[in-house]
Design an enzyme around this catalytic site. Structure first.
Site, PDB file in Angstrom:
ATOM      1  N   LYS A  38       0.822  -1.205   0.000  1.00 36.55           N
ATOM      2  CA  LYS A  38       0.000   0.000   0.000  1.00 36.55           C
ATOM      3  C   LYS A  38       0.860   1.261   0.000  1.00 36.55           C
ATOM      4  O   LYS A  38       1.760   1.401   0.812  1.00 36.55           O
ATOM      5  CB  LYS A  38      -0.906   0.008   1.234  1.00 36.55           C
ATOM      6  CG  LYS A  38      -2.024   0.987   1.163  1.00 36.55           C
ATOM      7  CD  LYS A  38      -3.328   0.312   1.574  1.00 36.55           C
ATOM      8  CE  LYS A  38      -4.500   1.239   1.499  1.00 36.55           C
ATOM      9  NZ  LYS A  38      -4.873   1.642   0.171  1.00 36.55           N
ATOM     10  N   ALA A  43       6.473   1.117   5.727  1.00 40.51           N
ATOM     11  CA  ALA A  43       7.388   0.152   5.104  1.00 40.51           C
ATOM     12  C   ALA A  43       7.402   0.284   3.579  1.00 40.51           C
ATOM     13  O   ALA A  43       8.471   0.207   2.956  1.00 40.51           O
ATOM     14  CB  ALA A  43       7.014  -1.265   5.516  1.00 40.51           C
ATOM     15  N   CYS A  44       6.257   0.500   2.982  1.00 43.98           N
ATOM     16  CA  CYS A  44       6.193   0.626   1.526  1.00 43.98           C
ATOM     17  C   CYS A  44       6.885   1.902   1.047  1.00 43.98           C
ATOM     18  O   CYS A  44       7.535   1.913   0.007  1.00 43.98           O
ATOM     19  CB  CYS A  44       4.750   0.583   1.046  1.00 43.98           C
ATOM     20  SG  CYS A  44       3.968  -1.017   1.360  1.00 43.98           S
ATOM     21  N   THR A  45       6.740   2.957   1.804  1.00 38.10           N
ATOM     22  CA  THR A  45       7.433   4.197   1.468  1.00 38.10           C
ATOM     23  C   THR A  45       8.943   4.001   1.568  1.00 38.10           C
ATOM     24  O   THR A  45       9.691   4.419   0.676  1.00 38.10           O
ATOM     25  CB  THR A  45       6.962   5.340   2.392  1.00 38.10           C
ATOM     26  OG1 THR A  45       5.555   5.522   2.210  1.00 38.10           O
ATOM     27  CG2 THR A  45       7.695   6.639   2.084  1.00 38.10           C
ATOM     28  N   THR A  48      10.094   1.855  -1.439  1.00 45.02           N
ATOM     29  CA  THR A  48      10.035   2.616  -2.683  1.00 45.02           C
ATOM     30  C   THR A  48      11.136   3.667  -2.731  1.00 45.02           C
ATOM     31  O   THR A  48      11.742   3.895  -3.783  1.00 45.02           O
ATOM     32  CB  THR A  48       8.639   3.244  -2.849  1.00 45.02           C
ATOM     33  OG1 THR A  48       7.658   2.191  -2.784  1.00 45.02           O
ATOM     34  CG2 THR A  48       8.512   3.959  -4.173  1.00 45.02           C
TER      35      THR A  48
END
Length: 155
Positions: A38, A43-45, A48
């Site tokens: 998401k 964590a995804c930020t 990325t």
């Protein structure tokens, strides 16, 4: 989940510039395709950003970078703008890409954190999975690309 040696399913999506993106259009080039749960989550930020900060290095090692999550295209574009992302981020709200790559969590219906390295022939060369240690995806991608260079044109 797909395995090494399998054909990478082709897919089409819309990128943040409104262009149609197609995996088959990158045939002949190596592709790093990473799925994340998401946009805008911690964590995804972080994951990325690791890819963003090493995008040029990945390209120098002969690969194109593409990120996918089940977010809407609009959300992906807002995420790309906020994080200064210059590679393709695709929203897969219908979950067709995620289903084709078998990366959806069964109950949550968000993507697992999986990275596929796809060869110029369209076959999967490597599958990287680290749900919690998000930095490991970049480390493993860079290691793989460095240890498995593509032959140069004319070689």
């Amino acid at each position: 989940m797909l395995d090494v040696g399998q054909a990478a399913p082709d897919f089409t999506g819309t990128d943040c510039l409104g262009r149609t993106f197609s995996l088959s259009a990158l045939r002949g080039r190596r592709v790093v395709l990473f799925f994340f749960p998401k946009a805008f989550t911690i964590a995804c930020t972080e994951e990325t950003r690791h890819f963003r900060d090493n995008h040029e290095r990945i390209q120098a090692l002969g690969a194109e970078l593409v990120g996918v999550s089940v977010d809407t295209v609009k959300t992906q574009c807002e995420f790309a703008e906020q994080e200064n992302i210059h590679f393709s981020l695709l929203g897969d709200e219908a979950r067709t890409i995620s289903q084709a790559y078998d990366v959806l969590w069964p109950v949550l219906k968000v993507d697992r954190r999986v990275t596929y390295i796809i060869g110029p022939d369209g076959l999967i060369e490597s599958v990287i999975r680290h749900e919690v240690r998000v930095y490991k995806h970049l480390d493993d991608v860079l290691r793989y690309l460095s240890e498995h260079p593509l032959p140069s044109a004319g070689t």
